[in-house]
Design a protein around this motif. Structure first.
Motif, PDB file in Angstrom:
ATOM      1  N   ALA A   1      36.237  13.332  -1.060  1.00 42.10           N
ATOM      2  CA  ALA A   1      35.618  13.074   0.243  1.00 42.10           C
ATOM      3  C   ALA A   1      36.674  12.942   1.327  1.00 42.10           C
ATOM      4  N   ARG A   2      37.763  12.258   1.034  1.00 39.12           N
ATOM      5  CA  ARG A   2      38.833  12.110   2.021  1.00 39.12           C
ATOM      6  C   ARG A   2      39.433  13.469   2.367  1.00 39.12           C
TER       7      ARG A   2
ATOM      8  N   ASP B   1      28.004  11.754  -0.021  1.00 39.57           N
ATOM      9  CA  ASP B   1      29.385  11.315   0.192  1.00 39.57           C
ATOM     10  C   ASP B   1      29.777  11.389   1.658  1.00 39.57           C
ATOM     11  N   VAL B   2      29.383  12.484   2.322  1.00 47.22           N
ATOM     12  CA  VAL B   2      29.718  12.698   3.729  1.00 47.22           C
ATOM     13  C   VAL B   2      28.520  13.338   4.417  1.00 47.22           C
TER      14      VAL B   2
ATOM     15  N   TYR C   1      36.277   1.843  -1.134  1.00 48.83           N
ATOM     16  CA  TYR C   1      36.827   2.996  -1.858  1.00 48.83           C
ATOM     17  C   TYR C   1      36.101   4.271  -1.455  1.00 48.83           C
ATOM     18  N   GLN C   2      36.863   5.301  -1.149  1.00 50.03           N
ATOM     19  CA  GLN C   2      36.324   6.619  -0.831  1.00 50.03           C
ATOM     20  C   GLN C   2      36.953   7.627  -1.783  1.00 50.03           C
TER      21      GLN C   2
ATOM     22  N   TYR D   1      29.984   8.223   6.499  1.00 49.47           N
ATOM     23  CA  TYR D   1      30.056   8.010   5.061  1.00 49.47           C
ATOM     24  C   TYR D   1      29.710   6.565   4.745  1.00 49.47           C
TER      25      TYR D   1
ATOM     26  N   ARG E   1      31.390   6.267  -8.546  1.00 51.76           N
ATOM     27  CA  ARG E   1      32.439   5.550  -7.839  1.00 51.76           C
ATOM     28  C   ARG E   1      33.430   4.919  -8.817  1.00 51.76           C
TER      29      ARG E   1
ATOM     30  N   SER F   1      29.500   2.738   3.857  1.00 53.36           N
ATOM     31  CA  SER F   1      30.423   1.651   4.183  1.00 53.36           C
ATOM     32  C   SER F   1      30.897   0.985   2.896  1.00 53.36           C
ATOM     33  N   ARG F   2      32.020   1.435   2.423  1.00 54.48           N
ATOM     34  CA  ARG F   2      32.604   0.866   1.207  1.00 54.48           C
ATOM     35  C   ARG F   2      34.104   1.056   1.261  1.00 54.48           C
TER      36      ARG F   2
END
Length: 303
Positions: free
Chosen positions: A281-282, A140-141, A276-277, A271, A71, A273-274
């Motif tokens: 992943a986005r 990640d997903v 920054y993704q 995904y 991350r 809970s944070r």
């Protein structure tokens, strides 16, 4: 000490499962990579990797540090791209978890299409029918089909698939005709194991709802096994359209009580809970959002 470089070599060692593979990727030697990770372990004061003749295994501390390090490295690269005034090409390892049948029918092909569009991204697709620990397993997903969602995660619903009662024509020809939902109690009913409602199912016809208790001697925790059993004439099952659309079209399965249907099955992306993704992943979630609803048996859910 170039801590970021050491973290990068360590995360890639976990991703690739081999110090030699990391060395080839980085254009250096395996002893150099090994020394770098040893230096990182000395700096942190903990052992991150267990090395054996069969490969690498992250320690408990290594698993936790890997997630945080990935991350941090992603955020650092995005920050560099932002300050330099250009978008960074998405790179790195993307870990995706999904149910077995959905992976075989849809996600495996979609992952290949996504990789063709993004040559700097790697995908590790893990298929199983259990709920995973997103953070602990470094996912990640995750793709979820119905059921409760983890409380420590963020969910994005993409599509829904109607659920219908289906059976093989051979089974229907050999058993009493069904005229109403209560008739299901006199038939062999195949279902997914560990359902919260057990043998009870809810059927809907317009605004009318009925709850029926089924009976059956076979339960299995795999949708592909249910599909195969239905095709073999083992009974009646409640299946999402995406799982059996081809068999219905070919006539190898037929709808039972076609005026009635079950609660549609929701497909959601989950995904950690944070705030920054990672960009990869986005991109993957947006890619699935654009594709899933157009696949046979699915209807896109309005955003």
């Amino acid at each position: 000490m170039d801590t970021l470089r050491l973290m990068h070599l360590f995360t890639r060692a976990i991703d690739l499962g081999s110090l030699s593979a990391v060395a080839r990727e980085a254009g250096t030697t395996q002893p150099t990579v090994s020394k770098a990770i040893n230096a990182l372990e000395a700096h942190l004061g903990v052992r991150l990797l267990e090395r054996s003749t069969t490969g690498l295994l992250a320690t408990a501390e290594g698993v936790r540090f890997h997630e945080r390090a990935r991350r941090l490295l992603d955020e650092y690269e995005d920050a560099l791209a932002e300050v330099r005034g250009h978008a960074r090409q998405a790179t790195g390892m993307l870990r995706v978890n999904a149910p077995v049948a959905l992976g075989q029918f849809h996600l495996n092909a979609l992952a290949q299409d996504f990789l063709a569009l993004h040559p700097q991204i790697e995908i590790e697709l893990i298929l199983n029918d259990r709920f995973v620990d997103l953070v602990g397993d470094g996912v990640d997903v995750a793709v979820r089909l119905g059921g409760p969602l983890p409380p420590d995660a963020v969910a994005r619903t993409l599509a829904a698939s109607p659920r219908w009662l289906v059976a093989a024509p051979s089974y229907l020809a050999a058993h009493a005709r069904l005229k109403k939902p209560d008739d299901l109690a006199r038939h062999d009913f195949l279902r997914f194991a560990w359902l919260a409602d057990g043998d009870d199912i809810t059927l809907q016809r317009g605004e009318e709802l009925v709850r029926v208790t089924t009976r059956g001697r076979y339960r299995v925790n795999n949708a592909l096994a249910i599909r195969d059993s239905l095709l073999a004439g083992a009974g009646i099952g409640m299946c999402p359209h995406w799982l059996v659309h081809d068999m219905l079209r070919s006539g190898r399965l037929a709808r039972v009580l076609p005026a009635w249907s079950g609660t549609p099955q929701q497909l959601a992306l989950v995904y950690p809970s944070r705030r920054y993704q990672p960009a990869r992943a986005r991109l993957f979630m947006d890619f699935l959002a654009a594709r899933i609803g157009a696949l046979p048996g699915w209807t896109a859910t309005p955003a």
